[in-house]
Design a protein around this motif. Structure first.
Motif, PDB file in Angstrom:
ATOM      1  N   LYS B 105       0.832  -1.215   0.000  1.00 51.87           N
ATOM      2  CA  LYS B 105       0.000   0.000   0.000  1.00 51.87           C
ATOM      3  C   LYS B 105       0.867   1.266   0.000  1.00 51.87           C
ATOM      4  O   LYS B 105       0.538   2.263   0.649  1.00 51.87           O
ATOM      5  N   ILE B 107       3.859   1.717   1.307  1.00 48.58           N
ATOM      6  CA  ILE B 107       4.611   1.944   2.546  1.00 48.58           C
ATOM      7  C   ILE B 107       5.978   1.266   2.427  1.00 48.58           C
ATOM      8  O   ILE B 107       6.087   0.189   1.854  1.00 48.58           O
ATOM      9  N   ASN B 108       6.992   1.905   2.998  1.00 48.55           N
ATOM     10  CA  ASN B 108       8.343   1.353   2.909  1.00 48.55           C
ATOM     11  C   ASN B 108       8.455   0.003   3.614  1.00 48.55           C
ATOM     12  O   ASN B 108       7.598  -0.357   4.428  1.00 48.55           O
ATOM     13  N   TRP B 110      10.267  -1.385   5.996  1.00 52.75           N
ATOM     14  CA  TRP B 110      10.337  -1.566   7.452  1.00 52.75           C
ATOM     15  C   TRP B 110       9.004  -1.274   8.124  1.00 52.75           C
ATOM     16  O   TRP B 110       8.519  -2.034   8.968  1.00 52.75           O
ATOM     17  N   CYS B 111       8.402  -0.126   7.766  1.00 52.78           N
ATOM     18  CA  CYS B 111       7.099   0.219   8.356  1.00 52.78           C
ATOM     19  C   CYS B 111       6.065  -0.829   7.970  1.00 52.78           C
ATOM     20  O   CYS B 111       5.253  -1.248   8.796  1.00 52.78           O
ATOM     21  N   ALA B 113       6.568  -3.906   7.183  1.00 50.49           N
ATOM     22  CA  ALA B 113       6.828  -5.165   7.885  1.00 50.49           C
ATOM     23  C   ALA B 113       6.260  -5.097   9.303  1.00 50.49           C
ATOM     24  O   ALA B 113       5.670  -6.054   9.800  1.00 50.49           O
ATOM     25  N   GLY B 114       6.420  -3.935   9.930  1.00 47.03           N
ATOM     26  CA  GLY B 114       5.873  -3.748  11.275  1.00 47.03           C
ATOM     27  C   GLY B 114       4.369  -3.882  11.278  1.00 47.03           C
ATOM     28  O   GLY B 114       3.764  -4.374  12.231  1.00 47.03           O
ATOM     29  N   LYS B 115       3.758  -3.444  10.183  1.00 49.21           N
ATOM     30  CA  LYS B 115       2.298  -3.501  10.050  1.00 49.21           C
ATOM     31  C   LYS B 115       1.810  -4.862   9.600  1.00 49.21           C
ATOM     32  O   LYS B 115       0.629  -5.160   9.679  1.00 49.21           O
ATOM     33  N   GLN B 145      16.481  -7.479   4.861  1.00 48.01           N
ATOM     34  CA  GLN B 145      16.471  -7.866   6.273  1.00 48.01           C
ATOM     35  C   GLN B 145      15.423  -7.100   7.067  1.00 48.01           C
ATOM     36  O   GLN B 145      14.799  -7.636   7.974  1.00 48.01           O
ATOM     37  N   ALA B 148      12.052  -8.540   7.833  1.00 50.59           N
ATOM     38  CA  ALA B 148      11.922  -9.697   8.731  1.00 50.59           C
ATOM     39  C   ALA B 148      10.844  -9.565   9.811  1.00 50.59           C
ATOM     40  O   ALA B 148      10.244 -10.575  10.185  1.00 50.59           O
ATOM     41  N   PRO B 149      10.539  -8.345  10.320  1.00 50.90           N
ATOM     42  CA  PRO B 149       9.461  -8.278  11.302  1.00 50.90           C
ATOM     43  C   PRO B 149       8.112  -8.744  10.737  1.00 50.90           C
ATOM     44  O   PRO B 149       7.220  -9.142  11.490  1.00 50.90           O
ATOM     45  N   GLY B 150       7.957  -8.689   9.404  1.00 54.81           N
ATOM     46  CA  GLY B 150       6.678  -9.101   8.811  1.00 54.81           C
ATOM     47  C   GLY B 150       6.712 -10.491   8.200  1.00 54.81           C
ATOM     48  O   GLY B 150       5.677 -11.116   7.994  1.00 54.81           O
ATOM     49  N   ILE B 151       7.914 -10.950   7.860  1.00 47.74           N
ATOM     50  CA  ILE B 151       8.042 -12.219   7.129  1.00 47.74           C
ATOM     51  C   ILE B 151       8.480 -13.332   8.074  1.00 47.74           C
ATOM     52  O   ILE B 151       9.376 -13.141   8.899  1.00 47.74           O
ATOM     53  N   SER B 152       7.864 -14.465   7.927  1.00 44.26           N
ATOM     54  CA  SER B 152       8.335 -15.635   8.638  1.00 44.26           C
ATOM     55  C   SER B 152       8.954 -16.552   7.587  1.00 44.26           C
ATOM     56  O   SER B 152       8.243 -17.104   6.737  1.00 44.26           O
TER      57      SER B 152
END
Lengths: 98, 364
Positions: B105, B107-108, B110-111, B113-115, B145, B148-152
């Motif tokens: 949508k 969004i970069n 990192w953000c 991934a956080g979402k 890298q 990674a907060p969004g991807i498993s």
């Protein structure tokens, strides 16, 4: 640079860890290292609770209260009563994203 | 490259300037993108940095080619925020690779991934819809890298058969990462927050502060200072309110520009405390060296020393959203202590202004 000390919610359960090193790979702040075939936390204060380590640990050896370290997001959650969200996401994005 | 034919595409209308042609593959034509950025790209980046234009700055999700990739070429994953995508394609100059653009949508990485928009589900979906398994023979994708907060990785592999390799944090290291056999050094894996990064983010701190808060602040200040027993006097409002309008601007600069830029050098780890320190210094220097502010009455001076450093502190606290090392638990802790202080600071400042006004009206 480090943020506040002793506030981070990251925890490790060595009994579940097989030392695969995924956490070392994904952590953007070098929080982890592998010692004696187990992951260890080198410096908890460096953790920003992004949750990358937890999501990529196939063995459930880590937990963290994952979230955005963003004041606007936390204030939004206080006002709306929901989870911290900085309005960046998807369809209903209204403001400026971080 | 043997079974792929490069076709220069001139016929299609409305295609973006950065699409230079197509590459034919087993599943059809795939857009080829230039690794060179144009003046138009840079102009759009500038707009992105200073305005809400970023919210519409997107790339269509899907598969793209850089150079002349073939069935053995690497597949790199990116977000559909054009600013991220551009930084990425620029860093890929000289390489022959595929880029898989996820729908985040706009969004970069990192953000998003956080979402969770840059997440396992979206990655699995895009691998499926682009029929990636027929474009490449290998089963390896390189995910930034910071995704990674969004991807498993293990869930993605289970669902698609593609192994997730986490690439370096910075796009410019991607060539070295691939050359080293998909190995990133510790340095490549660490997020930094240098001066230039902090500086580049400050317009997005100053802008909302000026647009969202300052007009209301100015209205309240002008009303209070213009308020006389006979009504609101415009000239009084301007002449008496001007020092406070100026101090308001100074506290925005202190909180949204000076604090982020000097972040590592200001003592204490708390952003609220850092902003407060900058604010106190800013008010001190302003009232000492700007003659108009040197003549404030004692009551107004006390109000200024109370209110403006707190305003600077609150604005500086907003920079936690742009910073790369603050966590939610810490921000919650700061706000738990900060919010009552901010509210009481505003209340006491208003009482001091009231005392000043009553003195002015010779009531006190």
């Amino acid at each position: 640079m480090k943020y506040l000390s002793n506030t981070v919610s990251l925890e490790i359960f060595p009994e579940h860890c097989i030392g695969c090193g995924s956490c070392v790979e994904v952590c953007p702040h070098g929080v982890f290292a592998i010692e004696n075939k187990k992951a260890v936390i080198l410096d908890k204060d460096r953790c920003m609770e992004c949750g990358a380590c937890v999501g990529n640990c196939a063995f459930g050896a880590l937990t963290v209260n994952k979230g955005v370290g963003c004041a606007a997001a936390v204030i939004n959650s206080i006002i709306s009563g929901g989870e911290p969200s900085c309005d960046c996401s998807g369809e209903n994005k209204t403001g400026n994203c971080c | 490259m043997a079974d792929l034919k490069f076709i220069k595409m001139n016929i299609e209308k409305n295609r973006p300037a950065w699409v230079t042609g197509t590459i034919t593959t087993e599943i059809g034509a795939i857009y080829s993108v230039s690794p060179d950025l144009t003046r138009v790209d840079y102009w759009e980046h500038l707009k992105c940095r200073i305005s809400a234009f970023r919210n519409n700055y997107i790339v269509n999700p899907g598969l793209y080619a850089v150079g002349v990739p073939d069935k053995n070429s690497d597949v790199l994953v990116s977000a559909n925020y054009k600013l991220s995508f551009d930084a990425f394609r620029k860093a890929l100059k000289g390489l022959n690779v595929w880029i898989l653009v996820l729908d985040t949508k706009g969004i970069n990485v990192w953000c998003a991934a956080g979402k969770g928009t840059f997440g396992t589900d979206e990655l699995v979906r895009i691998i499926s819809v682009t029929r990636l398994d027929r474009v490449v023979d290998h089963r390896r994708i390189i995910v930034p890298q910071l995704g990674a907060p969004g991807i498993s990785a293990h869930k993605t592999t289970k669902a698609t058969g593609f192994k997730v390799c986490y690439g370096p944090v910075r796009a410019e290291d991607i060539g070295a990462y691939i050359a080293a056999g998909y190995q990133a050094t510790r340095d490549m894996r660490t997020v930094k927050f240098p001066l230039v990064d902090r500086l580049i983010l400050t317009p997005m701190e100053i802008n909302p502060a000026m647009k969202k808060y300052y007009p209301w602040y100015a209205l309240i200040i002008l009303t209070i200072f213009g308020l006389q027993p006979g009504g609101i006097l415009f000239m009084d409002a301007i002449s008496a309110g001007l020092p406070f309008l100026l101090l308001g601007l100074i506290s925005v600069i202190a909180g949204a520009l000076v604090t982020p830029v000097l972040l590592p050098f200001i003592p204490f780890r708390s952003f609220a405390v850092k902003g407060w320190i900058t604010g106190i210094l800013a008010v001190f220097l302003s009232t000492t060296y700007i003659s108009m502010l040197g003549h404030l009455s004692k009551v107004l001076l006390i109000a200024a020393y109370l209110f403006f450093p707190l305003a600077s502190s609150y604005i500086a606290l907003q920079f936690t959203g742009a910073s790369t090392f603050t966590g939610m638990s810490g921000v919650k802790k700061e706000l738990k202590i900060g919010i009552p202080l901010y509210i009481s600071g505003v209340a006491v400042s208003l009482i001091l202004l009231l005392i000043y006004k009553l003195g002015e009206w010779r009531v006190l």
